[in-house]
Write an enzyme that holds these catalytic residues in place. Structure first.
Site, PDB file in Angstrom:
ATOM      1  NE  ARG A  45     -25.760  24.452  -3.166  1.00 25.87           N
ATOM      2  CZ  ARG A  45     -24.505  24.170  -3.571  1.00 25.87           C
ATOM      3  NH1 ARG A  45     -24.241  23.897  -4.845  1.00 25.87           N
ATOM      4  NH2 ARG A  45     -23.526  24.178  -2.709  1.00 25.87           N
ATOM      5  CB  VAL A  46     -28.566  20.637   1.937  1.00 27.23           C
ATOM      6  CG1 VAL A  46     -29.592  19.700   1.316  1.00 27.23           C
ATOM      7  CG2 VAL A  46     -27.153  20.204   1.569  1.00 27.23           C
ATOM      8  CG  ASP A  47     -24.709  24.810   0.327  1.00 24.42           C
ATOM      9  OD1 ASP A  47     -25.701  25.141  -0.374  1.00 24.42           O
ATOM     10  OD2 ASP A  47     -23.597  24.545  -0.149  1.00 24.42           O
ATOM     11  CG  ASP A  48     -26.856  29.033   4.541  1.00 25.34           C
ATOM     12  OD1 ASP A  48     -28.070  28.790   4.516  1.00 25.34           O
ATOM     13  OD2 ASP A  48     -26.142  28.868   5.541  1.00 25.34           O
TER      14      ASP A  48
END
Ligand code: WTA
Length: 681
Positions: free
Chosen positions: A549-552
């Site tokens: 993932r590049v998000d949280d």
């Protein structure tokens, strides 16, 4: 297993790159670059496979992109439709927010029913006596099975009960059940009468269940009294009681709670009961008729809601509709697992997650498959349990998350292995391939998401060589694109954000009650594309490598958890002033949860406090979201504008202290040293 040697291969479709200059690879031989290891399906395997060469894939893939209407209508014609979709318009879509509302429709105007296609259609074609479900209880000696006809009867009985109790087309039903046969039965019964099911994983806490009740306002709650997970009894009914009480105090009252007596876990007499609201399943459902007419629905009528975590805010109700989802899950199942009528299929996922929706219930049953359901945990009574189940049922296709164990069982029946939920690293891939599959079974490393409904990037096991750790190429109809920060598509060997161009039948249509959030979360970052939230690179041969993932969002043992959710649970603790949660590599779970905690001024650190912080997460979300590590933080590293710098926290959490990078933009760079000093306290 035979490993072949090739020098070149036909070029793959544009967007998928091309295979060139393949290095010959013998598994286990050490080559300089991981990416160049190719593992070929055996000749025998390929010969009998549905898709048996790259060329065959290429032809089909090309058609699926150039002529989606022809491609999907040929496939959809093999299903039962009361009335065909509007022939001129198999799909319509707008993925570009700058051009108006995002909308996706497939097979609009088509009238069908997914339960009919899963059950009645298979029975009519002569499979009524085939086993649909094998059920394996927590205890090795407790088991059961249902044929397709028996399953239909059970589904109809419940469907009739629901109808008699006022559940109508479009109404929502929450299902809070463990992996017992009543879980797929309930999903199918809802689908049969056009009700929208929302399964809540039976590991979520009362608080989480309550939130979902408030959001989707179910007509009925369906649960069971308790479940055994290993040696532990979990009193599910208590959790439901607490959730429903809190909901009714907040204005949403659920008038009926149908409760299955899961006898092997808890007797009726020991179950808490609310007269007038609670009804025992066994008292009413078996009395209902085993025949229930189907409610015919439009392809675009909702089938289910499934809540999933995002990087911000409360869980999102991902909405899937009927027709496209049906065609997509059935087709992906068939090809990615090279399904044969003789297969016995076991997916270890719980129906509380998307994997259990698409690949325990709908995809396999639409194909008339025999499915194994397992109630318990992988390491009870010992770590050989999974292989014992594989041997007992002669499982041929085994689909799981990369984190499992292996021991003394033969596993000779296995033909195909599947993997999902997190990037599988090349050494784990080799272990799965060599040890679990005896170097004989291709691995389908399937990349997809709750939102995508079904597989997006996945090997087709007989079609092309695999590279350990790569999900390989897109499924039919899927156009993955990799974009840079500015949203420019990048080609060839590259790495960036994984997006998808154009819709596919299984795509979700909205977030329940919040279309704006749907657009903002998935379609605004890179206009014109669906943005997955994952990073991905593509190598010179066109293989895709998911990088996480590049998000949280964190993937813990295949469970998707938003850091924001864990943080808001932590800060609800009266002594917690601030919390920042990041994911760290975890040997068993893939990713673990690492929480930085700033306490209210004057409160001393203590072991008890640490425990009560973990407890607050368990009770607000569920045990699976409990932090693995609490790191005391006098303060958190923030930019001058007050934004927490998670990049730095991730480095501290994984002890990559030499890679902290530039800390000069921090409001107070001294914070970092303080945190490092407290790292192991
Ligand atoms: C991750 C589960 C690498 C990814 C089906 C995605 C994967 C998230 C893979 C979705 C894979 C899933 N390789 N990563 N084969 N499959 N993921 O919604 O980060 O629970 O965004 O759906 O899991 O999780 P979800």
């Amino acid at each position: 297993n035979r490993l072949r040697h090739v020098d070149s291969m036909a070029s793959l479709p544009s967007g998928a790159g091309s295979i060139r200059e393949l290095n010959a690879v013998i598994l286990g031989e050490s080559l300089a670059s991981e990416e160049n290891h190719l593992v070929f399906p055996s000749d025998d395997f390929s010969r009998q496979a549905l898709i048996s060469s790259p060329q065959q894939y290429l032809e089909m893939y090309k058609r699926s992109i150039e002529d989606p209407s022809g491609f999907w209508s040929d496939i959809a014609s093999n299903f039962y439709w009361k009335k065909k979709w509007d022939q001129n318009l198999i799909y319509s879509e707008n993925l570009d927010v700058t051009k108006g509302d995002v909308s996706i429709q497939w097979f609009k105007g088509g009238i069908t029913n997914i339960c009919y296609n899963c059950l009645d259609a298979n029975i009519e074609s002569g499979n009524g006596d085939k086993i649909a479900l094998y059920w394996q209880g927590n205890e090795p000696h407790v088991d059961g099975s249902l044929t397709y006809t028996q399953l239909l009867h059970r589904v109809c009985q419940l469907a009739n009960f629901l109808k008699d109790n006022g559940v109508q087309k479009g109404d929502t039903v929450i299902i809070y059940l463990p992996m017992i046969m009543e879980l797929p039965i309930t999903m199918l019964a809802c689908a049969r009468i056009g009700a929208v099911h929302s399964v809540v994983f039976a590991g979520y806490s009362a608080e989480s269940l309550h939130q979902r009740v408030m959001d989707c306002k179910p007509k009925i709650m369906i649960t069971c009294n308790a479940v055994m997970r290993g040696k532990k009894t979990i009193d599910l009914k208590n959790i439901v009681d607490a959730a429903l009480l809190e909901s009714s105090q907040n204005g949403i009252t659920v008038g009926l709670c149908l409760t299955f007596e899961n006898e092997s876990a808890m007797k009726k007499e020991a179950t808490k009961w609310e007269k007038g609201r609670d009804i025992w399943w066994q008292d009413v459902v078996p009395k209902c008729s085993t025949i229930c007419d189907v409610e015919w629905v439009d392809a675009e009528d909702p089938l289910f809601l499934l809540y999933t975590s995002g990087s911000t805010g409360k869980p999102k109700g991902v909405l899937h509709t009927t027709g496209g989802y049906m065609i997509y899950t059935a087709t992906t199942f068939k090809y990615a697992f090279d399904y044969k009528d003789s297969d016995i299929y076991w997916c270890t996922a719980d129906c509380g997650w998307i994997t259990g929706h698409s690949y325990v219930t709908y995809g396999p049953l639409l194909n008339g498959a025999t499915v194994v359901l397992y109630e318990g945990v992988p390491n009870y009574p010992d770590s050989g349990r999974c292989w014992e189940i594989v041997d007992k049922y002669k499982v041929t296709i085994f689909y799981t998350a990369p984190t499992l164990y292996v021991t003394r069982y033969s596993r000779k029946s296995l033909r195909i292995l599947g993997s999902v939920g997190e990037p599988i690293n090349p050494s784990a891939w080799r272990w799965f391939f060599n040890v679990v599959g005896d170097s004989r079974c291709p691995i389908s490393d399937t990349w997809w998401q709750t939102e995508t409904g079904g597989f997006m990037i996945t090997p087709l096991p007989g079609a092309w060589p695999q590279k350990p750790g790569s999900a390989t190429f897109p499924f039919f109809g899927v156009q993955p694109v990799i974009v840079d920060e500015k949203g420019n598509e990048i080609d060839g060997e590259c790495s960036g954000y994984l997006c998808v161009k154009s819709s596919w039948p299984g795509a979700f249509r909205t977030l329940y009650g919040d279309h704006e959030r749907y657009e903002t979360t998935y379609f605004k970052a890179f206009p014109g594309y669906y943005f997955s939230g994952d990073g991905c690179s593509r190598d010179k041969d066109g293989y895709h490598w998911l990088t996480g993932r590049v998000d949280d969002v964190i993937n813990v043992s295949g469970h998707r958890i938003g850091t924001a959710e864990v943080e808001s649970a932590l800060v609800s603790h009266p002594q917690c002033a601030e919390a920042a949660v990041v994911g760290v590599e975890h040997e068993v779970k893939g990713q673990g949860i690492y929480a930085f905690i700033t306490l209210v001024e004057g409160v001393p650190y203590s072991e008890d406090l640490r425990k009560s912080l973990v407890l607050v997460v368990r009770s607000q979300i569920g045990a699976f979201a409990a932090p693995d590590k609490i790191h005391w933080a006098p303060s958190l590293p923030k930019t001058r504008s007050g934004k927490i710098m998670r990049r730095i926290l991730r480095k501290i959490a994984s002890r990559q202290l030499e890679e902290l990078g530039d800390t000069s933009t921090l409001a107070d760079p001294g914070v970092v040293d303080q945190l490092i000093a407290l790292a192991d306290s």
